[in-house]
Scaffold this motif. Sequence first.
Motif, PDB file in Angstrom:
ATOM      1  N   ASP A 212       0.960  48.980  18.162  1.00 34.07           N
ATOM      2  CA  ASP A 212       1.589  47.714  17.821  1.00 34.07           C
ATOM      3  C   ASP A 212       3.084  47.853  18.135  1.00 34.07           C
ATOM      4  N   ILE A 213       3.427  47.492  19.336  1.00 38.25           N
ATOM      5  CA  ILE A 213       4.785  47.752  19.826  1.00 38.25           C
ATOM      6  C   ILE A 213       5.138  46.655  20.829  1.00 38.25           C
ATOM      7  N   ILE A 214       6.426  46.319  20.955  1.00 31.79           N
ATOM      8  CA  ILE A 214       6.774  45.389  22.034  1.00 31.79           C
ATOM      9  C   ILE A 214       7.727  46.053  23.014  1.00 31.79           C
ATOM     10  N   ILE A 215       7.713  45.536  24.245  1.00 32.86           N
ATOM     11  CA  ILE A 215       8.512  46.149  25.311  1.00 32.86           C
ATOM     12  C   ILE A 215       9.461  45.104  25.893  1.00 32.86           C
ATOM     13  N   LEU A 216      10.732  45.437  25.899  1.00 34.98           N
ATOM     14  CA  LEU A 216      11.748  44.570  26.491  1.00 34.98           C
ATOM     15  C   LEU A 216      12.366  45.265  27.702  1.00 34.98           C
ATOM     16  N   HIS A 217      12.892  44.460  28.599  1.00 38.62           N
ATOM     17  CA  HIS A 217      13.644  44.986  29.753  1.00 38.62           C
ATOM     18  C   HIS A 217      14.517  43.833  30.243  1.00 38.62           C
ATOM     19  N   PRO A 218      15.801  44.094  30.527  1.00 38.04           N
ATOM     20  CA  PRO A 218      16.668  42.976  30.942  1.00 38.04           C
ATOM     21  C   PRO A 218      16.433  42.531  32.378  1.00 38.04           C
ATOM     22  N   GLY A 219      15.692  43.344  33.155  1.00 39.22           N
ATOM     23  CA  GLY A 219      15.513  43.053  34.570  1.00 39.22           C
ATOM     24  C   GLY A 219      16.809  43.392  35.314  1.00 39.22           C
ATOM     25  N   PRO A 220      16.736  43.639  36.604  1.00 38.92           N
ATOM     26  CA  PRO A 220      15.510  43.757  37.385  1.00 38.92           C
ATOM     27  C   PRO A 220      14.748  45.045  37.036  1.00 38.92           C
ATOM     28  N   VAL A 221      13.415  44.891  36.940  1.00 38.19           N
ATOM     29  CA  VAL A 221      12.566  46.040  36.602  1.00 38.19           C
ATOM     30  C   VAL A 221      12.266  46.834  37.873  1.00 38.19           C
ATOM     31  N   HIS A 222      12.438  48.129  37.798  1.00 42.32           N
ATOM     32  CA  HIS A 222      11.892  48.996  38.857  1.00 42.32           C
ATOM     33  C   HIS A 222      10.438  49.249  38.488  1.00 42.32           C
ATOM     34  N   ARG A 223       9.539  48.549  39.177  1.00 45.31           N
ATOM     35  CA  ARG A 223       8.111  48.677  38.858  1.00 45.31           C
ATOM     36  C   ARG A 223       7.634  50.105  39.013  1.00 45.31           C
ATOM     37  N   ASN A 224       6.856  50.554  38.060  1.00 47.80           N
ATOM     38  CA  ASN A 224       6.260  51.897  38.066  1.00 47.80           C
ATOM     39  C   ASN A 224       7.290  53.031  37.983  1.00 47.80           C
ATOM     40  N   VAL A 225       8.546  52.659  37.766  1.00 41.88           N
ATOM     41  CA  VAL A 225       9.570  53.669  37.451  1.00 41.88           C
ATOM     42  C   VAL A 225      10.017  53.427  36.009  1.00 41.88           C
ATOM     43  N   ASP A 226      10.395  52.171  35.721  1.00 39.97           N
ATOM     44  CA  ASP A 226      10.777  51.808  34.346  1.00 39.97           C
ATOM     45  C   ASP A 226       9.519  51.459  33.527  1.00 39.97           C
ATOM     46  N   ILE A 227       8.711  50.563  34.111  1.00 41.75           N
ATOM     47  CA  ILE A 227       7.504  50.062  33.424  1.00 41.75           C
ATOM     48  C   ILE A 227       6.386  49.984  34.457  1.00 41.75           C
ATOM     49  N   GLU A 228       5.205  50.419  34.083  1.00 41.71           N
ATOM     50  CA  GLU A 228       4.118  50.387  35.074  1.00 41.71           C
ATOM     51  C   GLU A 228       3.534  48.974  35.194  1.00 41.71           C
ATOM     52  N   ASP A 229       2.951  48.693  36.358  1.00 43.72           N
ATOM     53  CA  ASP A 229       2.419  47.359  36.662  1.00 43.72           C
ATOM     54  C   ASP A 229       1.543  46.818  35.543  1.00 43.72           C
ATOM     55  N   GLU A 230       0.636  47.648  35.068  1.00 47.27           N
ATOM     56  CA  GLU A 230      -0.331  47.195  34.075  1.00 47.27           C
ATOM     57  C   GLU A 230       0.380  46.718  32.796  1.00 47.27           C
ATOM     58  N   ILE A 231       1.419  47.409  32.408  1.00 49.21           N
ATOM     59  CA  ILE A 231       2.137  47.046  31.177  1.00 49.21           C
ATOM     60  C   ILE A 231       2.945  45.763  31.383  1.00 49.21           C
ATOM     61  N   LEU A 232       3.412  45.530  32.600  1.00 46.01           N
ATOM     62  CA  LEU A 232       4.148  44.277  32.850  1.00 46.01           C
ATOM     63  C   LEU A 232       3.251  43.063  32.619  1.00 46.01           C
ATOM     64  N   LYS A 233       1.934  43.261  32.731  1.00 53.43           N
ATOM     65  CA  LYS A 233       0.997  42.135  32.502  1.00 53.43           C
ATOM     66  C   LYS A 233       0.500  42.107  31.063  1.00 53.43           C
ATOM     67  N   ASP A 234       0.855  43.102  30.290  1.00 53.40           N
ATOM     68  CA  ASP A 234       0.349  43.241  28.917  1.00 53.40           C
ATOM     69  C   ASP A 234       1.081  42.245  28.003  1.00 53.40           C
ATOM     70  N   PRO A 235       0.366  41.582  27.088  1.00 52.80           N
ATOM     71  CA  PRO A 235       1.045  40.617  26.204  1.00 52.80           C
ATOM     72  C   PRO A 235       2.135  41.241  25.337  1.00 52.80           C
ATOM     73  N   ARG A 236       2.136  42.534  25.170  1.00 46.72           N
ATOM     74  CA  ARG A 236       3.200  43.175  24.385  1.00 46.72           C
ATOM     75  C   ARG A 236       4.513  43.258  25.160  1.00 46.72           C
ATOM     76  N   CYS A 237       4.443  42.985  26.454  1.00 43.79           N
ATOM     77  CA  CYS A 237       5.635  43.058  27.298  1.00 43.79           C
ATOM     78  C   CYS A 237       6.352  41.705  27.285  1.00 43.79           C
ATOM     79  N   LYS A 238       7.599  41.676  26.857  1.00 44.47           N
ATOM     80  CA  LYS A 238       8.308  40.415  26.597  1.00 44.47           C
ATOM     81  C   LYS A 238       9.282  40.023  27.712  1.00 44.47           C
ATOM     82  N   VAL A 239       9.152  40.643  28.863  1.00 42.47           N
ATOM     83  CA  VAL A 239      10.164  40.461  29.906  1.00 42.47           C
ATOM     84  C   VAL A 239      10.367  38.984  30.294  1.00 42.47           C
ATOM     85  N   LEU A 240       9.281  38.251  30.478  1.00 41.71           N
ATOM     86  CA  LEU A 240       9.463  36.849  30.889  1.00 41.71           C
ATOM     87  C   LEU A 240       9.884  35.972  29.713  1.00 41.71           C
TER      88      LEU A 240
END
Length: 290
Positions: A243-271
């Motif tokens: 039970d955790i949330i993930i923030l990132h201010p962008g631009p995200v380095h995909r698979n370096v900062d956050i992996e693709d799968e997590i970017l689609k996860d509802p716990r990821c609040k980037v958008l």
Amino acid sequence: MRHLIQTTDLDTDEINEILKKANAYLKEEATHTLKGKMAVTIFFENSTRTLSSFEIALKKLGASVVRLDVSKSSTAKGESISDTAANLNAMKPNAIIIRHKNAGAGEHLAKYVSCPIINGGDGAHAHPTQALLDLLTLKNHFKNNLKGKKIAIIGDIKNSRVANSNIELLKRYGMEIILVAPPHFLPQTRLKTTSNLRSIINEVNAIMSLRTQTERHDTQTYGSLKDYAYDFCITKELIKDKDIIILHPGPVHRNVDIEDEILKDPRCKVLEQVTNGVAVRMAVMEHFLL
Ligand code: ASP
């Protein structure tokens, strides 16, 4: 004349007021409260989100926006930034929103103008509206109760204005902060620090992942991005079903900062952060212009 250079330029009551307004703007259409006002945006550093977010916010409130194209401005011809500011000021804008690679640029400009300067990011120093939108995202998720909640800020903290502004603001709202980075990305601090993300993952309620700020490095500071990702990328294997949330201010380095799968996860609040950014900047511009 008040300016927004860093988060400490606003007291907590003012911030609560701004976040309340921002939440209202997330639900309802704006009225043209800034009709007749004119703001200048002048970004000397690249931006995808912040520039468009400010401009959309201002337009939603009925203000007009003039974007100074820095590549075509006289700065490229050798005019000092103070002279550029004084000349812009002579056109009587109601606000100037600036981003610059040098820490302190906004504060410096404030001496030459008679309208509020809003800092859209200055070097590694501050990014106040990013921290405000991050705070809104966290407060909304945790139902206003941030006291005692733990957040890990992960990545190139030493060179990150986003980290600087968030550290001040999130501490003010009672969050416990753990800085997680390789030693050369850690600033001098009294906060808890570690280079072992796995050792603290079970104790945090939120993660703020940050991009490696290569533009601010004189030399390459990590063996390879793959090595860095192995230790610091936010992966499904790392957070599992926590039970955790993930923030990132962008631009995200995909698979370096956050992996693709997590970017689609509802716990990821980037958008959600991006959406909140427009609402926060509407509230900020009203705060400084009305
Ligand atoms: N967009 C943020 C900033 O301007 C974060 C980043 O660039 O990594 O600071």
